[in-house]
Design a protein around this motif. Structure first.
Motif, short mmCIF file in Angstrom:
data_model
loop_
_atom_site.label_atom_id
_atom_site.label_comp_id
_atom_site.label_asym_id
_atom_site.label_seq_id
_atom_site.Cartn_x
_atom_site.Cartn_y
_atom_site.Cartn_z
N GLY A 68 0.90 -1.48 0.01
CA GLY A 68 -0.05 0.24 -0.08
C GLY A 68 1.15 0.97 0.06
O GLY A 68 0.10 2.66 0.29
N ALA A 69 1.96 1.26 -0.64
CA ALA A 69 3.15 2.83 -0.08
C ALA A 69 2.19 3.85 -1.76
O ALA A 69 1.68 3.42 -2.85
CB ALA A 69 3.83 1.68 -1.48
N LEU A 70 3.08 4.60 -0.85
CA LEU A 70 1.97 5.25 -2.25
C LEU A 70 3.74 5.90 -3.23
O LEU A 70 4.45 5.43 -2.89
CB LEU A 70 2.54 7.28 -1.32
CG LEU A 70 1.37 6.77 -0.07
CD1 LEU A 70 2.09 8.73 0.71
CD2 LEU A 70 0.10 7.37 -1.09
N ASP A 71 3.03 6.87 -3.96
CA ASP A 71 4.06 7.15 -5.56
C ASP A 71 5.47 7.59 -4.82
O ASP A 71 6.16 7.04 -5.25
CB ASP A 71 3.52 7.74 -6.18
CG ASP A 71 2.34 7.08 -6.82
OD1 ASP A 71 2.12 6.32 -7.06
OD2 ASP A 71 2.09 7.70 -7.97
N CYS A 72 5.15 7.81 -3.65
CA CYS A 72 6.88 8.69 -3.22
C CYS A 72 7.59 7.68 -2.72
O CYS A 72 8.58 7.67 -3.09
CB CYS A 72 6.32 10.33 -2.67
SG CYS A 72 5.68 10.19 -1.41
N VAL A 73 6.56 7.04 -1.91
CA VAL A 73 7.76 5.75 -1.23
C VAL A 73 7.84 5.01 -2.38
O VAL A 73 9.87 4.49 -1.68
CB VAL A 73 7.01 5.18 0.14
CG1 VAL A 73 7.18 4.22 0.50
CG2 VAL A 73 6.41 6.32 0.79
#
Length: 97
Positions: A68-73
């Motif tokens: 469930g990581a965000l794009d920046c991560v």
């Protein structure tokens, strides 16, 4: 740049992902494992491939285990894995912004 060794970045905690990168001759391959692959798989792979392209990576095997990581991560983990997998880190950091 060329991938010369296996490398890892990230965790398997919620809202993160694990990036495993290793040398491979030929095309760049991205393997994605995620519980939300049907909803966000295309976006996750696009972020990974965009980041790799900006870093000049054209060959290798990249395995992603998403939690469930965000794009920046995603971009940060890919960048870290690449920096650990190449002989000389000479990438232009500003290319990723």
């Amino acid at each position: 740049m060329k991938i010369v060794r296996e490398a890892l970045a990230g965790t398997l905690e919620s809202s993160d992902l694990m990036v495993r990168i290793s040398p491979r001759e030929g095309e760049l391959a991205v393997v994605l494992q995620s519980e939300v692959v049907h909803q966000f798989g295309a976006q996750i792979e696009a972020v990974v491939r965009d980041c790799l392209a900006k870093l000049g990576i054209e060959e290798g095997l990249v395995m992603i285990e998403d939690k469930g990581a965000l794009d920046c991560v995603i971009a940060a983990r890919v960048q870290t894995a690449v920096s650990r997998a190449v002989d000389e880190w000479t990438a232009d950091w500003s290319a990723l912004s």
